[in-house]
Design a protein around this motif. Structure first.
Motif, mmCIF file in Angstrom:
data_model
loop_
_atom_site.group_PDB
_atom_site.id
_atom_site.type_symbol
_atom_site.label_atom_id
_atom_site.label_comp_id
_atom_site.label_asym_id
_atom_site.label_seq_id
_atom_site.Cartn_x
_atom_site.Cartn_y
_atom_site.Cartn_z
ATOM 1 N N ILE A 15 0.738 8.697 -19.092
ATOM 2 C CA ILE A 15 0.565 7.251 -19.176
ATOM 3 C C ILE A 15 -0.233 6.739 -17.981
ATOM 4 O O ILE A 15 -0.040 7.186 -16.858
ATOM 5 N N SER A 16 -1.135 5.781 -18.232
ATOM 6 C CA SER A 16 -1.893 5.138 -17.151
ATOM 7 C C SER A 16 -0.950 4.329 -16.279
ATOM 8 O O SER A 16 -0.113 3.576 -16.788
ATOM 9 N N VAL A 17 -1.099 4.492 -14.962
ATOM 10 C CA VAL A 17 -0.264 3.762 -14.002
ATOM 11 C C VAL A 17 -1.139 3.236 -12.870
ATOM 12 O O VAL A 17 -2.240 3.732 -12.640
ATOM 13 N N TRP A 18 -0.612 2.228 -12.185
ATOM 14 C CA TRP A 18 -1.297 1.614 -11.047
ATOM 15 C C TRP A 18 -0.311 1.547 -9.890
ATOM 16 O O TRP A 18 0.876 1.266 -10.083
ATOM 17 N N GLU A 33 -1.383 -3.245 -6.272
ATOM 18 C CA GLU A 33 -1.761 -3.659 -4.920
ATOM 19 C C GLU A 33 -3.284 -3.675 -4.830
ATOM 20 O O GLU A 33 -3.942 -2.708 -5.203
ATOM 21 N N ILE A 34 -3.834 -4.753 -4.334
ATOM 22 C CA ILE A 34 -5.281 -4.907 -4.251
ATOM 23 C C ILE A 34 -5.768 -4.593 -2.844
ATOM 24 O O ILE A 34 -5.267 -5.149 -1.868
ATOM 25 N N ALA A 35 -6.748 -3.687 -2.780
ATOM 26 C CA ALA A 35 -7.402 -3.390 -1.504
ATOM 27 C C ALA A 35 -8.504 -4.420 -1.315
ATOM 28 O O ALA A 35 -9.435 -4.516 -2.101
ATOM 29 N N ARG A 36 -8.378 -5.201 -0.239
ATOM 30 C CA ARG A 36 -9.349 -6.264 0.041
ATOM 31 C C ARG A 36 -10.297 -5.904 1.179
ATOM 32 O O ARG A 36 -11.277 -6.590 1.410
ATOM 33 N N THR A 37 -9.979 -4.820 1.890
ATOM 34 C CA THR A 37 -10.802 -4.362 3.007
ATOM 35 C C THR A 37 -11.024 -2.855 2.876
ATOM 36 O O THR A 37 -10.310 -2.174 2.118
ATOM 37 N N LYS A 38 -11.966 -2.331 3.638
ATOM 38 C CA LYS A 38 -12.206 -0.885 3.645
ATOM 39 C C LYS A 38 -10.978 -0.140 4.146
ATOM 40 O O LYS A 38 -10.661 0.949 3.670
ATOM 41 N N GLU A 39 -10.268 -0.730 5.092
ATOM 42 C CA GLU A 39 -9.056 -0.109 5.622
ATOM 43 C C GLU A 39 -7.965 -0.039 4.547
ATOM 44 O O GLU A 39 -7.269 0.974 4.433
#
Length: 92
Positions: A15-18, A33-39
């Motif tokens: 199953i696809s998961v995030w 969870e959204i990555a908003r920076t390179k870090e």
């Protein structure tokens, strides 16, 4: 930087998961969870590598997304299909 989220397939059933804001693999992209920076992206990539090594998930990838009014939407069609399901209705 483009916004990104971490996606994979659960090893036990495919199953696809995030990866979500609680540090779990979730079937709902809405909690990702959204990555908003390179870090942030580097940290998520590390999380994915660890989960893959632990045989929890496979096909681990950071994918580009957009966020609109709190809704997360993948930019690529392939990823939208994984999140939302087939693009056609099945008639039985």
């Amino acid at each position: 930087m483009t916004l990104q989220i971490l996606t994979a397939n659960r090893l036990s059933d495919g199953i696809s998961v995030w990866y979500d804001v609680d540090g779990l693999w979730n079937e709902s992209i809405a909690r990702a969870e959204i990555a908003r920076t390179k870090e942030d992206a580097a940290r998520l990539e590390s999380v994915g590598k660890q989960a893959f090594s632990a045989n929890l998930v496979l096909d681990v990838n950071l994918i580009d997304v957009e966020e609109n009014n709190g809704f997360i939407r993948p930019l690529r069609l392939r990823e939208r299909i994984r999140a939302e399901g087939p693009t056609i209705d099945y008639v039985i």
